[in-house]
Structure formats: structure tokens, C-alpha cells
Design an enzyme around this catalytic site. Structure first.
Site, PDB file in Angstrom:
ATOM      1  N   SER A 250       0.765  -1.193   0.157  1.00 33.84           N
ATOM      2  CA  SER A 250      -0.049   0.079  -0.097  1.00 33.84           C
ATOM      3  C   SER A 250       0.842   1.167   0.208  1.00 33.84           C
ATOM      4  CB  SER A 250      -0.992   0.005   1.112  1.00 33.84           C
ATOM      5  OG  SER A 250      -2.048   1.007   1.050  1.00 33.84           O
TER       6      SER A 250
ATOM      7  N   ASP B 285      -9.537  -5.129  -4.777  1.00 32.27           N
ATOM      8  CA  ASP B 285      -8.812  -4.055  -4.213  1.00 32.27           C
ATOM      9  C   ASP B 285      -9.171  -2.766  -4.720  1.00 32.27           C
ATOM     10  OD1 ASP B 285      -7.081  -2.357  -2.755  1.00 32.27           O
ATOM     11  OD2 ASP B 285      -5.313  -3.387  -3.673  1.00 32.27           O
TER      12      ASP B 285
ATOM     13  N   HIS C 194      -8.128  -5.392  -0.639  1.00 30.31           N
ATOM     14  CA  HIS C 194      -6.720  -4.738  -0.193  1.00 30.31           C
ATOM     15  C   HIS C 194      -5.987  -5.442   0.957  1.00 30.31           C
ATOM     16  CE1 HIS C 194      -3.947  -1.629  -0.349  1.00 30.31           C
ATOM     17  NE2 HIS C 194      -4.358  -1.154   1.017  1.00 30.31           N
TER      18      HIS C 194
END
Length: 306
Positions: free
Chosen positions: A165, A249, A281
Site C-alpha cells: 500500500s 482491491d 486490499h
């Protein structure tokens, strides 16, 4: 909510996953408790961990796998955690457990980097702290740095940068910055980007708040698509890149766009993208025992050992 005068709340980032809120008087209040676990010797895997200061402002957790040869030189993984530049830590149960499992599976030594978080410390503080960590790690190349595990066990000719991320964004930027610094003598074998965050052409309210000095979608640190192809290709000073995305995601298209941008840049390394069907995610952090998390762990481990 800690406030004697009960001032009005101006904004919550984000209502669907509250991290912090802003009051009209300018104060920011965190909404998620910081949970940490100490370093330890893991009885299940034999992985050992310990914490080390990273001057001037940060720290790291180092993970060492069980090995029959205490002098063996192992691939070095530099891992940068995610959390929207605002939350999480190498010392949280989530990341401690993930790095323990990954180090055991891949048989690598890992440095999990701590960095200052927004909103108390706006970007580019996280980039600065990660860069300090890269320099601190590089100080061990002559085998006389401050951390014995790195002196004795790290293979500085086989270094991987990784992150998930927001941490994947930072990892990308560390590779790019290394290209312009002759003092960094680490030899990067690969870049691993897990469910990466990058900007596209749309405005981002959180980034606008925590990175007020940036140019938003036109900032190369946030949006690699705005980097000239020749510059991007020259900056990716590693041999291989693995991008992991998940079908459900909300950042999936950002990872796909990064893959396509690098492919078109003329970069002469090997890039691959893996997509996990039906997952969201960073699912592997929250469902580490599921079958797809195990498959992804196998894929990541293979990448770190090619």
C-alpha cells in the site's frame, strides 16, 4: 473523545475506516489505538527479532531466520509497511507476524522500517525516514556497522525493497532515489510492491492534507506515470519487479497502471504482475491462514530467492 470543550469536528479521515479526525480549532485526534508487540524468539518458526534505533529519528525491527550456519549470508529484505502514511508500525502484531512468517518461508534477513506518520508529521517525513534507514543499512556493507545481525548475516549483493500500500509507494521512491546517490552501494536485486498505492489523475483529499507541498497527481513521488519514460527506466536500479494486486482491491487499477507504465518505459529488467482473484486490499495481512494468502506467500518467497 478527549475534549473538555467539545469543539466541532471539521473532518474525519475516513468515515468508512476512521484513522484520525480534525477539529475546527486545528487539532488532530487519532481514532485508532496503537497496539505493539515486543521483539521475540518465535518458538514455531525459530525466527528471532530485535529492535534497533535508526538515526536520527526512526527505528526498525530486524528479523533473522533459523539457520544451521550462523555465518551464512542471506538475502536482505527491506520492508516498508503500509497504512495510508498515517497508521500501523513494524511493531504491530499484524506486521510482526507477517514478517516473521515471510522470513521463515523465504529464509531471508529482514529490516522492517519505522517512519513518522501523518497527521503529526506530514509527508515527505516518511520518505525522509525511509531514506535514513536505507543509509543506515548501507553503513553495514563493510561489516562494521552498529547492528551485528546485518554485519554477520546480510548479503548486500542481494537486496530487495518491498512494501504494501503506502509502503509500496515509499519502496518505489527509495529505489528511484538510490539511482541518483553514488554513496548507496547496496545492490538491489528486486522491488516487491504489494497492493501499491499510487495516485492517478484524480484528486486525493487525504494526500492534499498530509502532503501539502506536493503537486498531487503531477508529483512523480505519487504518480510514476508523470515521470518521463527515460527517467523512470534509469531510476529503477534493480533487476526484477513483482507487483501483487487483488481483484477486489480499491487500488487494483493503480497497481495495473504502474505495471503498464514500467513496461512502456523501456526499462530493461523483468517485471511481473500477479493478481489474486476474489480478494481485497492487503487481505493476506488480515487472513494469513487462508489458502490464497499461503499461495501468495509462496510466490513472494520464490521472488526473493530467484
Amino acid at each position: 473523545m478527549a475534549s473538555s470543550s467539545n469543539p466541532e469536528i471539521a473532518r474525519v479521515f475516513f468515515p468508512s475506516y476512521p484513522m484520525f479526525q480534525l477539529y475546527k480549532d486545528g487539532r488532530a485526534e487519532r481514532l485508532r489505538q496503537i497496539v505493539t508487540v515486543p521483539p521475540s524468539d518465535d518458538p514455531k518458526t525459530g525466527v528471532r527479532s530485535k529492535d534497533a534505533p535508526v538515526p536520527p529519528l526512526s527505528s526498525a525491527r530486524i528479523f533473522l531466520p533459523k539457520t544451521s550456519d550462523p555465518t551464512a549470508k542471506l538475502p536482505l529484505l527491506i520492508y516498508i509497511h503500509g497504512g495510508a502514511f498515517c497508521i500501523e508500525s513494524p511493531f504491530s502484531p499484524t506486521y510482526h507476524n507477517y514478517l516473521t512468517s515471510l522470513v521463515a518461508k523465504a529464509n531471508v534477513i529482514a529490516v522492517s522500517v519505522q517512519y513518522r506518520k501523518a497527521p503529526e508529521h506530514n509527508l515527505p517525513a516518511a520518505y525522509d525516514d525511509a531514506w535514513d534507514a536505507i543509509n543506515w543499512i548501507a553503513s553495514h556493507i563493510e561489516r562494521n556497522g552498529p547492528e551485528p545481525w546485518l554485519n554477520e548475516n546480510a548479503d548486500f549483493d542481494k537486496v530487495f525493497l518491498a512494501g504494501d500500500s503506502a509502503g509500496a509507494n515509499i519502496a518505489h521512491n527509495m529505489i528511484m532515489k538510490s539511482a541518483g546517490d553514488d554513496q548507496i552501494r547496496l545492490k538491489f536485486s528486486g522491488l516487491l510492491l504489494m497492493n501499491p498505492f499510487f495516485m492517478n489523475d484524480e484528486p486525493d483529499e487525504l494526500i492534499s492534507f498530509i502532503f501539502p507541498s506536493s503537486k498531487g497527481p503531477n508529483d512523480p513521488r505519487l504518480n510514476p506515470a508523470c515521470i518521463a519514460s527515460k527517467e523512470l527506466a534509469a531510476g529503477l536500479v534493480c533487476k526484477r519487479i513483482l507487483i501483487c494486486v487483488a481483484e477486489k482491491d480499491f487500488l487494483r487499477e493503480r497497481g495495473v497502471s504502474y505495471y503498464e507504465t514500467v513496461k512502456k518505459s523501456g526499462w530493461n529488467g523483468a517485471i511481473e504482475m500477479v493478481e489474486i482473484e476474489g480478494e481485497v486490499h492487503v487481505f493476506y495481512l488480515f487472513k494469513p491462514d487462508c489458502e490464497k494468502a499461503a499461495e501468495l506467500m509462496d510466490r513472494v518467497s520464490s521472488f526473493l530467492n530467484l
